[in-house]
Motif scaffolding. Structure first.
Motif, PDB file in Angstrom:
ATOM      1  N   ILE A 230     -10.042   2.885  -2.782  1.00  0.00           N
ATOM      2  CA  ILE A 230      -9.978   1.963  -3.913  1.00  0.00           C
ATOM      3  C   ILE A 230     -10.460   0.567  -3.525  1.00  0.00           C
ATOM      4  O   ILE A 230     -11.362   0.016  -4.140  1.00  0.00           O
ATOM      5  N   LEU A 231      -9.874   0.008  -2.455  1.00  0.00           N
ATOM      6  CA  LEU A 231     -10.201  -1.377  -2.116  1.00  0.00           C
ATOM      7  C   LEU A 231     -11.317  -1.488  -1.077  1.00  0.00           C
ATOM      8  O   LEU A 231     -11.974  -2.516  -0.995  1.00  0.00           O
ATOM      9  N   ALA A 232     -11.479  -0.454  -0.301  1.00  0.00           N
ATOM     10  CA  ALA A 232     -12.435  -0.473   0.800  1.00  0.00           C
ATOM     11  C   ALA A 232     -12.174  -1.648   1.737  1.00  0.00           C
ATOM     12  O   ALA A 232     -13.016  -2.514   1.949  1.00  0.00           O
TER      13      ALA A 232
ATOM     14  N   VAL B  77      -0.358  -2.032   0.710  1.00  0.00           N
ATOM     15  CA  VAL B  77      -1.563  -2.674   0.239  1.00  0.00           C
ATOM     16  C   VAL B  77      -1.625  -2.434  -1.262  1.00  0.00           C
ATOM     17  O   VAL B  77      -1.354  -1.341  -1.741  1.00  0.00           O
ATOM     18  N   ARG B  78      -1.895  -3.505  -1.998  1.00  0.00           N
ATOM     19  CA  ARG B  78      -1.780  -3.408  -3.459  1.00  0.00           C
ATOM     20  C   ARG B  78      -3.114  -3.659  -4.133  1.00  0.00           C
ATOM     21  O   ARG B  78      -3.971  -4.379  -3.616  1.00  0.00           O
ATOM     22  N   SER B  79      -3.216  -3.079  -5.289  1.00  0.00           N
ATOM     23  CA  SER B  79      -4.369  -3.397  -6.119  1.00  0.00           C
ATOM     24  C   SER B  79      -3.948  -3.260  -7.566  1.00  0.00           C
ATOM     25  O   SER B  79      -3.087  -2.453  -7.888  1.00  0.00           O
ATOM     26  N   SER B  80      -4.556  -4.048  -8.429  1.00  0.00           N
ATOM     27  CA  SER B  80      -4.276  -3.827  -9.836  1.00  0.00           C
ATOM     28  C   SER B  80      -5.528  -3.324 -10.530  1.00  0.00           C
ATOM     29  O   SER B  80      -6.649  -3.573 -10.073  1.00  0.00           O
ATOM     30  N   GLY B  81      -5.304  -2.606 -11.611  1.00  0.00           N
ATOM     31  CA  GLY B  81      -6.425  -2.060 -12.338  1.00  0.00           C
ATOM     32  C   GLY B  81      -5.941  -1.206 -13.479  1.00  0.00           C
ATOM     33  O   GLY B  81      -4.751  -1.226 -13.810  1.00  0.00           O
TER      34      GLY B  81
ATOM     35  N   TYR C 170       0.296   0.799  -5.462  1.00  0.00           N
ATOM     36  CA  TYR C 170       0.823   0.384  -4.167  1.00  0.00           C
ATOM     37  C   TYR C 170       0.454   1.453  -3.154  1.00  0.00           C
ATOM     38  O   TYR C 170       0.891   2.593  -3.263  1.00  0.00           O
ATOM     39  N   GLY C 171      -0.352   1.052  -2.186  1.00  0.00           N
ATOM     40  CA  GLY C 171      -0.652   1.968  -1.102  1.00  0.00           C
ATOM     41  C   GLY C 171       0.388   1.774  -0.022  1.00  0.00           C
ATOM     42  O   GLY C 171       0.527   0.679   0.517  1.00  0.00           O
ATOM     43  N   VAL C 172       1.165   2.818   0.259  1.00  0.00           N
ATOM     44  CA  VAL C 172       2.304   2.671   1.172  1.00  0.00           C
ATOM     45  C   VAL C 172       2.378   3.836   2.151  1.00  0.00           C
ATOM     46  O   VAL C 172       1.632   4.806   2.029  1.00  0.00           O
TER      47      VAL C 172
ATOM     48  N   GLY D 151      -8.947   3.334 -11.872  1.00  0.00           N
ATOM     49  CA  GLY D 151     -10.341   2.923 -11.767  1.00  0.00           C
ATOM     50  C   GLY D 151     -11.199   4.159 -11.825  1.00  0.00           C
ATOM     51  O   GLY D 151     -11.101   4.963 -12.748  1.00  0.00           O
ATOM     52  N   ARG D 152     -11.997   4.398 -10.768  1.00  0.00           N
ATOM     53  CA  ARG D 152     -12.877   5.563 -10.772  1.00  0.00           C
ATOM     54  C   ARG D 152     -12.299   6.719  -9.969  1.00  0.00           C
ATOM     55  O   ARG D 152     -12.875   7.775  -9.874  1.00  0.00           O
TER      56      ARG D 152
END
Lengths: 406, 249
Positions: free
Chosen positions: A217-219, A105-109, A123-125, A180-181
């Motif tokens: 992070i993404l919830a 699961v990915r996120s950018s920030g 990258y959440g792996v 992020g936070r």
């Protein structure tokens, strides 16, 4: 007239017009050399793409949610939430041809450390991710199953992120960065991978447990990708089949319904990329081939000039006993010699040019024996094809008219 | 009685130019025997060149018979004619027709290239002998532009000799040469004739014709006169009596 005599006569005729013969050959030389060099560049890029892709892991399988339609509108595949951690567990349990599975699961920030920050992707792996994706941990360690279960605030950093946040050659292990936070403790550093074949920087990356990314992070509860590796490359199609069946069952898809996910394998990726570079090779080869054709037309032109210029010689040869066939063969031999000698020089020049390109421009270059053989055959064919009409013209001359020709 | 080399009976040749028919030869009867040195004479348009083309197997008659060395030429196809020219005939042209930038020896060798019975080794030897016969063995490595007109014509004669032909055809062979050089060339032809060579010499110059043994005069496609030369010139003697040219000294 036998072939030894024939080639002797042709060589003598060419020797009489050295400069013209060389200039005519130049067309063929440049044509052949560029064909060889262009094909070598095309093949080189194909090979380097294949090498890069297989360095990413040769028996890799990706599962992504497929695009969904809603009232005729195609929704982007990131919107769909059909893959979950349950799917991952089902695959592990029910697919014998698959050894390792990792959710993704990915996120950018922004990644932040003290007063530095850098835009990057997290990258959440799962713990098997490095094995599947051929990512190595250079120093420190990978996170553990336990840390995944507890959504631990730990991460591993890629080289680019480290450079951006801490400076070159810094050792960030034990420090805490914020994405992020969320503060994350750095527990490992990833080995450099460089750019991938799409030009993406594979080192601009933060790895964290997928649970951490999902929850903190993404919830979210869904996954964007599931990476898996088959037992072997040969078993990858069987693995795809098992995987598809398992996911269909778990997603409760009815018979005949479309999959709500897409399965891609590394082999497919290689063939897609190869076909792109094949098109490139064909394109380059075709352009070079055109110059070879122009060279051939140059030969034809010069042979016509030569026939006209040597009309009296042809008349004389006929008067002293040359048959039409002898004259035909003589001129054909000349044009074949022009093209074949030009072709040999061109092949050498092409191979030379390829190695210059590879050493000066650092391009991957592969000279294929097949392209050498092919251009040699094409050259001979050009000699015969473009020499034929002028030679026929010479052979069909009337000896009386030819002798009187001024 | 000497052997007949050339026998022509009622030979006719017509050309069709557009709708007009040109009768170049209108029933020629002629016989040339071994050892003859025949001059075919006539003004331009008299048919002498057409006659030479037919005799030289470069052209075919419209009707009539032509026997060359006992062989009926009319029945032969193009390739057989080429082989015949290669084996039995020699040609000498007004403009020499030597290959440029090619040595005298290679020029002389040329007819032998088209005779597959002759091997590469023999070829050179035969050519060298022919060059010797015309007195140019020392010039064998010279190219035509390094030779004078007379020497070039002698190379051409050597080339016509190289296949030991039954008859040599010379077409205005002295046309491009000055008087002295013409006499030198005629002297060479007389020498060859004395050794038994049959020569057919086309010319329009009466004084050149007087070096031959027999004259045949053409006009409008007919032979109008034919006869042996009575007070024949001897080219060697005439050369010896000629004042030496001092123009270029």
């Amino acid at each position: 007239m036998n072939y030894t005599n024939l080639s002797k006569v042709a060589v003598n005729a060419l020797r009489r017009n050295k400069l013209r013969a060389i200039l005519t050959m130049l067309g063929i030389i440049i044509g052949v050399a560029s064909v060889i060099a262009m094909l070598a560049i095309g093949q080189g890029s194909k090979k380097s793409i294949q090498d890069q892709v297989s360095s990413m892991g040769s028996n890799m399988i990706f599962v992504m949610p497929s695009q969904q339609r809603m009232g005729g509108v195609q929704l982007g595949n990131t919107n769909s939430q059909s893959l979950t951690v349950n799917d991952v567990e089902a695959i592990i349990k029910e697919c014998p041809s698959i050894t390792k599975v990792s959710p993704e699961v990915r996120s950018s920030g922004q990644a932040i450390y003290s007063n530095q920050n850098s835009p990057t992707s997290i990258y959440g792996v799962g713990v098997d991710y490095p094995d599947i994706r051929k990512v190595k941990v250079k120093s420190g360690r990978m996170f553990t199953d336990r840390e995944v279960k507890t959504s631990a605030k730990v991460c591993l950093l890629g080289k680019t992120v480290i450079t951006n946040l801490f400076g070159e050659n810094a050792d960030p292990i034990g420090l805490t960065v914020r994405f992020g936070r969320i503060p994350l403790t750095v527990i490992g550093v990833l080995e450099e991978k460089g750019q991938n074949s799409f030009g993406q920087d594979q080192d601009d990356i933060i790895l964290a447990p997928y649970t951490t990314v999902q929850k903190r992070i993404l919830a979210v509860t869904y996954l964007q990708t599931i990476s898996a590796s088959a037992v072997s490359e040969a078993k990858s199609s069987q693995a795809v089949e098992e995987l598809t069946n398992v996911l269909r069952t778990h997603h409760k898809l009815k018979e005949g319904a479309d999959n709500d996910f897409d399965v891609r394998t590394q082999a497919e990726l290689i063939s897609t990329l190869s076909s792109i570079s094949n098109i490139l090779t064909i394109l380059l080869g075709a352009i070079a081939g055109i110059s070879l054709l122009v060279g051939g037309i140059g030969i034809m032109n010069i042979m016509y000039v030569s026939v006209t210029e040597r009309t009296r010689e042809i008349g004389l040869r006929m008067a002293i006993g040359a048959r039409g066939l002898d004259i035909l063969m003589q001129f054909l031999m000349e044009s074949i010699m022009l093209s074949v000698i030009g072709g040999i020089i061109g092949i050498l020049l092409g191979i030379g040019a390829s190695s210059v390109i590879s050493s000066v421009m650092k391009w991957p270059v592969v000279v294929m024996p097949a392209s050498v053989v092919l251009s040699f055959v094409v050259c001979t064919a050009i000699g015969i094809f473009f020499g034929w009409y002028p030679a026929r013209k010479a052979a069909s001359l009337d000896p009386i008219d030819a002798l009187r020709y001024e | 009685m000497k052997k007949t080399i050339i026998e022509v009976k009622n030979l006719r040749k017509e050309f069709h130019v557009g709708e007009v028919t040109v009768r170049a030869l209108r029933g020629i009867n002629m016989e040339i025997r071994e050892g003859d040195f025949v001059a075919i004479m006539g003004t331009s348009g008299s048919g002498k060149s057409t006659m030479l083309n037919i005799l030289g197997c470069l052209d075919k008659p419209t009707s009539g018979d032509y026997l060359l060395d006992g062989l009926s030429v009319a029945s032969l196809n193009k390739n057989e004619l080429a082989a015949l020219r290669n084996n039995k005939l020699g040609f000498v042209f007004q403009s020499y027709n030597l290959l440029p930038r090619t040595t005298a020896l290679e020029n002389v060798e040329l007819p032998l290239f088209y005779n597959s019975k002759i091997k590469a080794k023999e070829r050179k030897e035969i050519a060298l002998n022919a060059l010797e016969a015309v007195g140019l063995a020392d010039r064998m490595h010279h190219t035509p532009n390094q030779l004078s007109g007379g020497q070039q014509q002698r190379v051409a004669i050597a080339r016509s000799l190289v296949n030991d032909p039954v008859v040599i055809f010379a077409d205005e062979a002295t046309g491009n040469l000055d008087t002295r050089t013409s006499y030198e060339v005629m002297s060479l032809f007389q020498e060859l004739n004395a050794k038994g060579k049959t020569i057919v010499f086309v010319t329009h110059e009466p004084d050149i014709a007087r070096f031959t043994t027999r004259n045949v005069i053409f006009r409008d496609g007919h032979i109008i006169r034919e006869g042996d030369v009575e007070d024949r010139f001897n080219a060697r003697e005439m050369l010896d009596n000629m004042p030496i040219n001092t123009d270029y000294e």
